[in-house]
Motif scaffolding. Structure first.
Motif, PDB file in Angstrom:
ATOM      1  N   ARG A   1       0.835  -1.212   0.000  1.00  0.00           N
ATOM      2  CA  ARG A   1       0.000   0.000   0.000  1.00  0.00           C
ATOM      3  C   ARG A   1       0.868   1.259   0.000  1.00  0.00           C
ATOM      4  O   ARG A   1       0.830   2.054   0.930  1.00  0.00           O
ATOM      5  CB  ARG A   1      -0.960  -0.027   1.187  1.00  0.00           C
ATOM      6  N   GLN A   2       1.643   1.428  -1.067  1.00  0.00           N
ATOM      7  CA  GLN A   2       2.480   2.632  -1.166  1.00  0.00           C
ATOM      8  C   GLN A   2       1.704   3.687  -1.951  1.00  0.00           C
ATOM      9  O   GLN A   2       1.109   3.367  -2.959  1.00  0.00           O
ATOM     10  CB  GLN A   2       3.791   2.327  -1.912  1.00  0.00           C
ATOM     11  N   GLY A   3       1.753   4.923  -1.491  1.00  0.00           N
ATOM     12  CA  GLY A   3       1.104   6.010  -2.227  1.00  0.00           C
ATOM     13  C   GLY A   3       0.042   6.677  -1.369  1.00  0.00           C
ATOM     14  O   GLY A   3       0.062   6.576  -0.134  1.00  0.00           O
ATOM     15  N   LEU A   4      -0.875   7.341  -2.042  1.00  0.00           N
ATOM     16  CA  LEU A   4      -1.965   8.022  -1.330  1.00  0.00           C
ATOM     17  C   LEU A   4      -3.045   6.974  -1.071  1.00  0.00           C
ATOM     18  O   LEU A   4      -3.702   6.490  -1.997  1.00  0.00           O
ATOM     19  CB  LEU A   4      -2.484   9.182  -2.192  1.00  0.00           C
ATOM     20  N   ARG A   5      -3.236   6.631   0.203  1.00  0.00           N
ATOM     21  CA  ARG A   5      -4.104   5.492   0.552  1.00  0.00           C
ATOM     22  C   ARG A   5      -5.555   5.942   0.731  1.00  0.00           C
ATOM     23  O   ARG A   5      -5.943   6.387   1.812  1.00  0.00           O
ATOM     24  CB  ARG A   5      -3.576   4.813   1.814  1.00  0.00           C
ATOM     25  N   LEU A   6      -6.311   5.820  -0.342  1.00  0.00           N
ATOM     26  CA  LEU A   6      -7.733   6.177  -0.293  1.00  0.00           C
ATOM     27  C   LEU A   6      -8.572   4.902  -0.427  1.00  0.00           C
ATOM     28  O   LEU A   6      -9.622   4.885  -1.055  1.00  0.00           O
ATOM     29  CB  LEU A   6      -8.060   7.182  -1.412  1.00  0.00           C
ATOM     30  N   ASP A   7      -8.056   3.825   0.144  1.00  0.00           N
ATOM     31  CA  ASP A   7      -8.696   2.519  -0.039  1.00  0.00           C
ATOM     32  C   ASP A   7      -9.267   1.904   1.240  1.00  0.00           C
ATOM     33  O   ASP A   7     -10.010   0.934   1.177  1.00  0.00           O
ATOM     34  CB  ASP A   7      -7.707   1.525  -0.688  1.00  0.00           C
ATOM     35  N   PHE A   8      -8.941   2.424   2.420  1.00  0.00           N
ATOM     36  CA  PHE A   8      -9.402   1.787   3.663  1.00  0.00           C
ATOM     37  C   PHE A   8     -10.162   2.744   4.584  1.00  0.00           C
ATOM     38  O   PHE A   8     -10.356   2.454   5.758  1.00  0.00           O
ATOM     39  CB  PHE A   8      -8.216   1.192   4.435  1.00  0.00           C
TER      40      PHE A   8
ATOM     41  N   THR B   1     -11.928   6.960  -0.738  1.00  0.00           N
ATOM     42  CA  THR B   1     -11.876   7.604   0.582  1.00  0.00           C
ATOM     43  C   THR B   1     -11.627   9.090   0.391  1.00  0.00           C
ATOM     44  O   THR B   1     -10.845   9.496  -0.468  1.00  0.00           O
ATOM     45  CB  THR B   1     -10.730   7.006   1.426  1.00  0.00           C
ATOM     46  N   VAL B   2     -12.299   9.900   1.213  1.00  0.00           N
ATOM     47  CA  VAL B   2     -12.064  11.338   1.195  1.00  0.00           C
ATOM     48  C   VAL B   2     -11.104  11.664   2.336  1.00  0.00           C
ATOM     49  O   VAL B   2     -11.374  11.330   3.492  1.00  0.00           O
ATOM     50  CB  VAL B   2     -13.380  12.124   1.374  1.00  0.00           C
ATOM     51  N   GLY B   3      -9.989  12.302   1.991  1.00  0.00           N
ATOM     52  CA  GLY B   3      -9.003  12.637   3.017  1.00  0.00           C
ATOM     53  C   GLY B   3      -8.924  14.138   3.232  1.00  0.00           C
ATOM     54  O   GLY B   3      -9.938  14.839   3.190  1.00  0.00           O
ATOM     55  N   SER B   4      -7.730  14.634   3.428  1.00  0.00           N
ATOM     56  CA  SER B   4      -7.531  16.069   3.679  1.00  0.00           C
ATOM     57  C   SER B   4      -7.813  16.863   2.396  1.00  0.00           C
ATOM     58  O   SER B   4      -7.948  16.292   1.307  1.00  0.00           O
ATOM     59  CB  SER B   4      -6.082  16.306   4.082  1.00  0.00           C
ATOM     60  N   ARG B   5      -7.866  18.178   2.535  1.00  0.00           N
ATOM     61  CA  ARG B   5      -8.124  19.070   1.397  1.00  0.00           C
ATOM     62  C   ARG B   5      -7.137  18.791   0.255  1.00  0.00           C
ATOM     63  O   ARG B   5      -7.505  18.607  -0.895  1.00  0.00           O
ATOM     64  CB  ARG B   5      -7.959  20.509   1.890  1.00  0.00           C
ATOM     65  N   GLU B   6      -5.852  18.741   0.640  1.00  0.00           N
ATOM     66  CA  GLU B   6      -4.800  18.536  -0.347  1.00  0.00           C
ATOM     67  C   GLU B   6      -4.949  17.164  -1.041  1.00  0.00           C
ATOM     68  O   GLU B   6      -4.802  17.046  -2.258  1.00  0.00           O
ATOM     69  CB  GLU B   6      -3.439  18.654   0.375  1.00  0.00           C
TER      70      GLU B   6
END
Ligand SMILES: Cc1ncc(COP(=O)(O)O)c(C=O)c1O
Length: 358
Positions: free
Chosen positions: A21-28, A329-334
């Motif tokens: 799981r390398q990178g921007l993790r928008l999967d969990f 997954t929705v994370g921070s603004r950036e």
């Protein structure tokens, strides 16, 4: 030869895609910013003496109960909501009992229920994943001993009205009715204040999502004091580790950090939903920190194309009623800005939603 119990032999192994799981993790549906700096500082201050001792759950449980406005007898700290589900299944389900779940939903209800030898009855959600109150009620039988409902639901982000949840709890007094509020902070509505007045109602909360502590494994199960006493019997006295117990009070105190993150996610979810609409992609309005979108037959290429841009999202194609669907997954603004940029590129490259835009 040693053989596992029949119920276990028939279980389908559940393998969340955790590897690489390398990178921007928008999967969990994790927090993409991580926990509050105050919590991290507390974690870094822990010493070997604390680790040498068996963890003492009770004082932290009392603090968490105060935070929730409950009596300590009405709560149990758990090793994440996963353990809360496991404990409820161990406490209430016998082989041959029935457990009701609304699908699509979180996979672990069925896993832990089936492991007891109970029969899992899956009730399909209605149009647009609406809560199937009537078919759920019509599936309640004297053998129903567990009803598990995620509110908001994963992977759909759909929510259930309070009166419908109460009706289910009242219609199945012989069953433990679990309202899993893992995404409570993003939704803001709870059934916690009914704790105790409905003796078969349980509410579960987690620190894995809005609090950014999935790696520490900590959650809370709330319910009627007499029932929680039963659940406590099957729990290890050391189910929550010392590090998690040491930082939880600080996590509860730093509500500003949680509120700021939740506000950021709420704004990001709005932006993402608008973008999906503009791209002509069908999505389901969500009250959690993720959005389910129907990509269609190209869902696998879509996931790979995002992965190629360093973004991990979750394949939900095999969930009931979710053909061609992917959960973002929705994370921070950036992080939402990065996701939206990549979505535009990938949608163009794969010509997604063009029939709607044409
Ligand atoms: C609805 C729901 N319940 C429970 C969990 C697991 O929570 P925890 O990390 O506290 O075990 C998840 C995690 O994705 C979830 O989506």
């Amino acid at each position: 030869m040693l053989e596992a119990r029949e119920a276990v032999k028939h279980l389908r192994a559940y393998h969340p895609p955790l590897a690489g799981r390398q990178g921007l993790r928008l999967d969990f549906n994790e927090s993409t910013l991580g926990c509050s700096p105050r919590v991290l500082a507390r974690l870094k201050s822990l010493d070997s003496e604390l680790l040498a001792r068996y963890p003492e759950r009770q004082p932290v449980e009392a603090e968490a109960s105060r935070f929730l406005g409950l009596d300590p007898a009405q709560t149990l700290l758990t090793n994440g909501v996963d353990e809360a589900i496991h404990l409820l299944c161990s406490t209430y389900l016998e082989a041959g009992d029935e457990a009701l779940v609304v699908v699509p939903t979180f996979a672990m209800y069925a896993v832990f229920a089936q492991a007891t030898g109970a029969r899992v009855i899956e009730v399909q959600a209605g149009m647009d994943f609406s809560f199937p109150a009537e078919s759920l009620q019509s599936n309640i039988s004297p053998r129903t001993r567990l009803v598990a409902i995620a509110n908001p639901n994963n992977p759909t982000g759909a929510v259930v009205a309070e009166d419908l949840l109460l009706q289910i709890a009242e219609a199945a007094p012989q069953a433990a009715v679990l309202v899993d509020e893992a995404y409570f902070e993003f939704h803001g509505e709870t059934l916690l204040h009914y704790t105790g007045s409905l003796p078969n109602l349980f509410v579960a909360r987690t620190f894995s999502k809005a609090y950014g502590l999935a790696g520490l494994r900590i959650g809370i199960l709330a319910g009627d004091a007499q029932q929680i006493a039963m659940v406590r019997r099957v729990a290890s006295p050391y189910n929550v580790n010392a590090a998690a117990l040491a930082v939880l009070p600080e996590a509860l105190r730093d509500q500003k950090y949680v509120a700021d993150y939740v506000a950021e996610v709420g704004q990001g979810r709005g932006l993402l939903e608008r973008e999906l609409k503009a791209l002509g992609l069908h999505y389901w309005p969500s009250r959690a920190n993720f959005v389910l979108v129907r990509i269609g037959p190209a869902y696998s290429e879509f996931i790979q194309a995002l992965r190629g841009r360093g973004i991990l999202v979750r394949d939900r194609n095999s969930d009931p009623g979710c053909e061609g669907c992917v959960r973002l997954t929705v994370g921070s603004r950036e992080h939402t800005r990065i996701l939206i940029g990549a979505l535009r590129e990938v949608a163009g490259k794969l010509r997604l939603g063009c029939e709607v835009r044409a």
